[in-house]
Design an enzyme around this catalytic site. Structure first.
Site, short mmCIF file in Angstrom:
data_model
loop_
_atom_site.label_atom_id
_atom_site.label_comp_id
_atom_site.label_asym_id
_atom_site.label_seq_id
_atom_site.Cartn_x
_atom_site.Cartn_y
_atom_site.Cartn_z
CG HIS A 74 41.01 47.20 49.75
ND1 HIS A 74 40.06 48.07 50.24
CD2 HIS A 74 41.81 47.93 48.95
CE1 HIS A 74 40.30 49.29 49.74
NE2 HIS A 74 41.36 49.21 48.95
CD GLU A 132 45.02 50.75 49.69
OE1 GLU A 132 45.24 51.21 48.57
OE2 GLU A 132 43.91 50.30 50.03
N GLY A 140 43.36 53.72 43.47
CA GLY A 140 41.92 53.51 43.32
C GLY A 140 41.35 54.37 42.21
P1 13P Z 1 41.75 55.89 46.18
O1 13P Z 1 43.00 55.99 45.34
O2 13P Z 1 40.50 56.10 45.39
O3 13P Z 1 41.82 56.74 47.40
O4 13P Z 1 41.66 54.37 46.68
C1 13P Z 1 42.77 53.78 47.27
C2 13P Z 1 42.53 52.33 47.40
O5 13P Z 1 41.74 51.92 48.22
C3 13P Z 1 43.25 51.44 46.49
O6 13P Z 1 43.11 50.12 46.87
#
Ligand code: 13P
Length: 255
Positions: A97, A167, A236
């Site tokens: 991540h 991501e 997230g």
């Molecule tokens: P958000 O959905 O809060 O932008 O976070 C995304 C994330 O990092 C999921 O692993």
């Protein structure tokens, strides 16, 4: 988790504060999920909550860890090994991540973690994504290089347990610039499959599920799914609200 279904993973990150809150949230998600025909649902929770939640054993919501350390035991202060996570009866783990990368995880370490987790039969969601999106398309090279190192010498027969999350760092969290435009996310998902095809062959590349993460919410999630390329989401903030998370699951199940 069956592989052909879409996948919605909630990443709670370092939330919530107490076990009681974690259990309430887990149970309300489990309660609302019911029977999804087309989606596998999972949440990755802080390690301290993992044992307690894993004892509740709700079969339609899988539990996962947000990171792991390669191997079994040893002098690695603060680390929790793949084998220890496996001991909890947990089925999968997020590796690489961007928030772990920002804390110092190199692509080489991520590669060790992936190999160790796959060898121990954990399902792995490996996260890749650029910090900035430049006009010249260099971000694609950046993602390609991440994949090449992260997946170096991974045994081909273990890849059935690998999923990739795209991501883009600039789309993550409350300070995000914006969510990725669906067409851009689809383009990168196709690119990821192409790179994996180049490394491991087309049969693997076509099959590897690619999910999208970065400011996913009930309003925008449907837009990512219409081309049938993106296989689900890594969510997230919206996974910390059972209403929002369940809505995302419902929309994903219906498309
Ligand atoms: P958000 O959905 O809060 O932008 O976070 C995304 C994330 O990092 C999921 O692993």
């Amino acid at each position: 988790m069956s592989k052909s279904k879409k996948l919605v993973v909630g990443n709670w990150k370092m939330n919530p504060l107490t076990y009681k809150e974690a259990e309430d949230l887990y149970l309300s998600i489990w309660d609302g999920v019911g029977k999804c025909k087309n989606v596998n649902v999972a949440i990755t929770v802080p390690l301290v909550f993992l044992r307690g939640l894993s004892l509740i054993k709700k079969s339609n919501v899988s539990l996962g860890a947000q990171d792991c350390f390669p191997g079994e035991i040893g002098p690695f202060t603060g680390a929790v090994s793949v084998r220890m996570i496996k001991e909890l009866g947990v089925q999968f783990v997020i590796i690489g991540h961007s928030e772990r990368r920002a804390m110092g995880d190199s692509d080489q370490l991520i590669n060790e973690k992936i190999k160790s987790a796959l060898l121990n039969n954990l399902k792995v969601v490996v996260c890749v994504g650029e910090s900035i999106r430049d006009e010249s398309g260099d971000y694609l090279n950046f993602i390609k290089n991440q994949l090449i190192t992260d997946l170096s010498k991974v045994k081909r027969n273990l890849l059935k347990n690998l999923m990739v999350a795209y991501e883009p760092v600039w789309a993550i969290g409350k300070d995000a610039l914006r969510p990725a435009v669906p067409e851009d996310a689809v383009e990168v998902a196709i690119f990821i499959k192409k790179v994996i095809s180049e490394i491991f062959g087309r049969a693997v590349g076509i099959k590897v599920p690619v999910i999208y993460g970065g400011s996913v919410d009930p309003k925008n999630c449907g837009n990512y799914l219409h081309d049938g390329v993106i296989n689900g989401f890594l969510v997230g903030r919206a996974s910390l609200s059972s209403e929002k998370f369940l809505e995302i699951i419902k929309i994903t199940d219906e498309i």
